[in-house]
Design a protein around this motif. Structure first.
Motif, mmCIF file in Angstrom:
data_model
loop_
_atom_site.group_PDB
_atom_site.id
_atom_site.type_symbol
_atom_site.label_atom_id
_atom_site.label_comp_id
_atom_site.label_asym_id
_atom_site.label_seq_id
_atom_site.Cartn_x
_atom_site.Cartn_y
_atom_site.Cartn_z
ATOM 1 N N GLU A 51 0.786 -1.040 -0.230
ATOM 2 C CA GLU A 51 -0.017 0.020 -0.112
ATOM 3 C C GLU A 51 0.927 1.221 0.034
ATOM 4 O O GLU A 51 1.951 1.212 0.502
ATOM 5 C CB GLU A 51 -0.784 0.013 1.195
ATOM 6 C CG GLU A 51 -2.016 -0.983 1.115
ATOM 7 C CD GLU A 51 -2.950 -0.731 2.545
ATOM 8 O OE1 GLU A 51 -3.833 0.351 2.273
ATOM 9 O OE2 GLU A 51 -2.841 -1.412 3.332
ATOM 10 N N ALA A 52 0.432 2.340 -0.706
ATOM 11 C CA ALA A 52 1.023 3.612 -0.710
ATOM 12 C C ALA A 52 0.010 4.715 -0.504
ATOM 13 O O ALA A 52 -1.177 4.361 -1.227
ATOM 14 C CB ALA A 52 1.994 3.778 -1.888
ATOM 15 N N VAL A 53 0.220 5.881 -0.352
ATOM 16 C CA VAL A 53 -0.589 7.067 -0.170
ATOM 17 C C VAL A 53 0.112 8.114 -0.825
ATOM 18 O O VAL A 53 1.561 8.455 -0.228
ATOM 19 C CB VAL A 53 -1.074 7.516 1.239
ATOM 20 C CG1 VAL A 53 -1.835 8.889 1.007
ATOM 21 C CG2 VAL A 53 -2.010 6.516 1.771
ATOM 22 N N ILE A 54 -0.145 8.373 -1.925
ATOM 23 C CA ILE A 54 0.784 9.610 -2.782
ATOM 24 C C ILE A 54 -0.134 10.809 -2.621
ATOM 25 O O ILE A 54 -1.593 10.686 -2.862
ATOM 26 C CB ILE A 54 0.867 9.240 -4.208
ATOM 27 C CG1 ILE A 54 1.894 8.029 -4.218
ATOM 28 C CG2 ILE A 54 1.202 10.279 -5.204
ATOM 29 C CD1 ILE A 54 1.879 7.366 -5.883
ATOM 30 N N VAL A 55 0.359 12.050 -2.500
ATOM 31 C CA VAL A 55 -0.181 13.245 -2.266
ATOM 32 C C VAL A 55 0.411 13.957 -3.535
ATOM 33 O O VAL A 55 1.445 14.294 -3.483
ATOM 34 C CB VAL A 55 -0.242 13.883 -0.953
ATOM 35 C CG1 VAL A 55 -0.713 15.424 -1.063
ATOM 36 C CG2 VAL A 55 -0.909 13.224 0.056
ATOM 37 N N CYS A 56 -0.610 14.646 -4.400
ATOM 38 C CA CYS A 56 0.006 15.783 -5.443
ATOM 39 C C CYS A 56 -0.832 16.870 -5.167
ATOM 40 O O CYS A 56 -2.081 17.011 -4.504
ATOM 41 C CB CYS A 56 -0.701 15.189 -6.795
ATOM 42 S SG CYS A 56 -0.023 13.472 -7.189
ATOM 43 N N THR A 57 -0.065 17.947 -5.702
ATOM 44 C CA THR A 57 -0.390 19.243 -5.391
ATOM 45 C C THR A 57 -0.306 20.173 -6.527
ATOM 46 O O THR A 57 0.622 19.963 -7.249
ATOM 47 C CB THR A 57 -0.030 20.034 -3.960
ATOM 48 O OG1 THR A 57 -0.757 21.358 -3.566
ATOM 49 C CG2 THR A 57 1.458 20.152 -3.925
ATOM 50 N N THR A 58 -0.877 21.065 -6.848
ATOM 51 C CA THR A 58 -0.844 22.101 -7.694
ATOM 52 C C THR A 58 -1.545 23.655 -7.614
ATOM 53 O O THR A 58 -2.613 23.437 -6.682
ATOM 54 C CB THR A 58 -1.251 21.631 -9.142
ATOM 55 O OG1 THR A 58 -0.688 22.713 -10.162
ATOM 56 C CG2 THR A 58 -2.429 21.554 -9.318
#
Length: 94
Positions: A51-58
């Motif tokens: 499992e992984a949690v990726i956070v992206c922002t812009t």
């Protein structure tokens, strides 16, 4: 000026070690940065193999543009393959 944050909870099928997990996550993060110019990082489930949690922002001038970029990020991860499944995703605006 809207800031968009995308949280992706991923399942990595067949991952047998943290080393393999990092090897599979790294190209996803690079693709999001290179193709969509998003800031992206693995933020949670760091010790979990599958499992992984990726956070992206812009940030952009218009909320619609931010939303379109983050929706495209979801599509990019779905199309990435390599036994990566999105369990859930959430977009929020600041």
């Amino acid at each position: 000026m809207p800031i968009g944050v995308l949280t992706l909870h991923l399942h990595l099928s067949g991952c047998a070690s943290l080393k393999e997990k990092r090897r599979r996550i790294k190209p996803i993060l690079a693709r999001l940065h290179n193709r969509l110019n998003l800031s992206a990082a693995e933020m949670d489930k760091l010790d979990s193999w599958q499992e992984a949690v990726i956070v992206c922002t812009t940030v952009a001038n218009q909320k619609q543009h931010v939303n379109r970029l983050l929706q495209e990020a979801v599509v990019q991860v779905e199309q990435h393959g390599q036994d990566v499944d999105i369990l859930e995703h959430h977009i929020e605006f600041i």
